[in-house]
Scaffold this motif. Structure first.
Motif, PDB file in Angstrom:
ATOM      1  N   ALA A 182      11.836   4.575   7.699  1.00  0.00           N
ATOM      2  CA  ALA A 182      11.148   3.482   7.801  1.00  0.00           C
ATOM      3  C   ALA A 182      10.605   3.045   5.648  1.00  0.00           C
ATOM      4  N   GLY A 183      10.851   2.299   4.866  1.00  0.00           N
ATOM      5  CA  GLY A 183      10.392   2.532   3.725  1.00  0.00           C
ATOM      6  C   GLY A 183       9.135   1.340   3.189  1.00  0.00           C
ATOM      7  N   PHE A 184       8.711   1.160   4.052  1.00  0.00           N
ATOM      8  CA  PHE A 184       8.485  -1.020   3.521  1.00  0.00           C
ATOM      9  C   PHE A 184       7.202  -0.553   2.003  1.00  0.00           C
ATOM     10  N   GLN A 185       6.533   0.461   1.766  1.00  0.00           N
ATOM     11  CA  GLN A 185       5.435   0.879   1.171  1.00  0.00           C
ATOM     12  C   GLN A 185       6.065   1.499  -0.167  1.00  0.00           C
ATOM     13  N   PHE A 186       7.097   2.072   0.417  1.00  0.00           N
ATOM     14  CA  PHE A 186       7.726   2.837  -1.004  1.00  0.00           C
ATOM     15  C   PHE A 186       8.917   1.826  -2.611  1.00  0.00           C
ATOM     16  N   GLN A 187       8.542   2.115  -3.127  1.00  0.00           N
ATOM     17  CA  GLN A 187       9.141   1.077  -4.099  1.00  0.00           C
ATOM     18  C   GLN A 187      10.712   1.761  -3.945  1.00  0.00           C
ATOM     19  N   GLU A 225      19.893  -0.726 -12.778  1.00  0.00           N
ATOM     20  CA  GLU A 225      19.119  -1.875 -12.077  1.00  0.00           C
ATOM     21  C   GLU A 225      18.764  -1.254 -10.625  1.00  0.00           C
ATOM     22  N   HIS A 226      19.388  -1.126 -10.195  1.00  0.00           N
ATOM     23  CA  HIS A 226      19.573  -1.013  -9.107  1.00  0.00           C
ATOM     24  C   HIS A 226      18.780   0.057  -8.133  1.00  0.00           C
ATOM     25  N   SER A 227      17.857   0.667  -6.948  1.00  0.00           N
ATOM     26  CA  SER A 227      17.992   1.403  -6.284  1.00  0.00           C
ATOM     27  C   SER A 227      19.131   1.790  -5.482  1.00  0.00           C
TER      28      SER A 227
END
Length: 301
Positions: free
Chosen positions: A38-43, A213-215
């Motif tokens: 889970a990475g809900f809060q990771f930019q 520009e992409h993660s």
């Protein structure tokens, strides 16, 4: 300087592994056992929010499935390596996907759906192995019209990579593979999200051109990945830093005869994330409204 800091064959700057996020055992639905990152809060996760992997040969771990439940504010992509799941929703959509197939769902302003193991087959035959990705939607799109479609195995774009069985399966988005453009069957996913299943023989490598520009996220589901800064085994996710090219390599001595991985890239949304259960919005007030709408029966209106 390690072996992955040199330029790729195209001359583009190669992305380096930035950090590793370990998956954790969890459960969801009616007690389905999953492995979750889970990475809900990771930019550096954005636009992706979560990856769930179901992997078991014991029907008791998954047979209860995911009975009807709501969503708002996200898209999901479900992809099966073995086993079969059937989707049903309040819009009247119904469809099953099995080995090699996928299904995409846009929750938008609201959808109520179920995902259940197919009862048309022996539930113990071959077990269950698959994934569900949560993809965030931009604030301006979160209240859009919901939708769903399935992607059968023959619709997935397959690109052989070598004579040893290395393979690229493109599920969504646009890709540059060894300098050549390749597209998946799903091109309208949120935030330009792109998803591929890459299987590399031991010692094999693939070069991917990806928008700077992409993660970029890589979840390893089989064997191991040589990141140039160490070997990462299955069940873990690797986040990559900036650059225009991604090089992925299976170690020569990789377990399970190479590596299998989900490779994801997409445009970061740079928006606040508020998450509660099946709802992902931008503020706590919007989450509270989603809960009220579901409880009073107006979530899907």
């Amino acid at each position: 300087m390690d072996k992955f800091t040199q330029n790729s064959v195209s001359g583009a700057a190669v992305r380096r592994a930035a950090r590793v996020v370990a998956g954790q055992p969890s459960a969801d639905g009616a007690g389905v056992k999953i492995h979750r990152v889970a990475g809900f809060q990771f930019q550096d996760f954005s636009p992706f929010l979560m990856i769930d992997e179901i992997r078991s040969e014991n029907p008791d771990d998954y047979i209860a499935g995911f009975p009807p439940h709501p969503h708002r504010g996200i898209e999901t992509l479900t992809y099966m390596l073995s086993g079969e799941f059937e989707h049903r929703d309040h819009l009247g959509n119904r469809g099953a996907i099995a080995q090699g197939g996928a299904q995409w769902m846009r929750a938008g302003r609201g959808i109520i759906h179920s995902e259940m193991p197919s009862q048309s087959k022996d539930p113990g035959a071959g077990g269950m192995h698959g994934f569900q990705l949560w993809i965030n939607m931009a604030a301006q799109d979160k209240m859009s019209k919901p939708g769903w479609r399935d992607i059968q195995p023959e619709q997935v774009r397959e690109v052989p990579l070598d004579e040893r069985g290395s393979l690229l399966r493109i599920l969504a988005g646009q890709w540059q593979v060894h300098g050549q453009p390749e597209n998946g069957p799903l091109l309208d996913a949120a935030a330009e999200a792109a998803v591929a299943d890459i299987r590399l023989a031991a010692g094999a490598q693939i070069d991917l051109g990806i928008s700077p520009e992409h993660s970029v996220l890589v979840y390893i589901y089989r064997g191991a990945l040589d990141t140039g800064r160490g070997v990462v085994n299955r069940g873990n996710l690797v986040l990559f830093g900036s650059g225009e090219s991604l090089q992925l390599r299976a170690p020569e001595d990789a377990p399970e005869q190479g590596a299998g991985m989900l490779v994801l890239h997409g445009r970061p949304l740079n928006e606040p994330v508020a998450h509660y259960g099946p709802f992902v919005m931008n503020t706590r007030e919007e989450i509270e409204q989603a809960v009220r709408d579901y409880n009073n029966g107006t979530l899907t209106e």
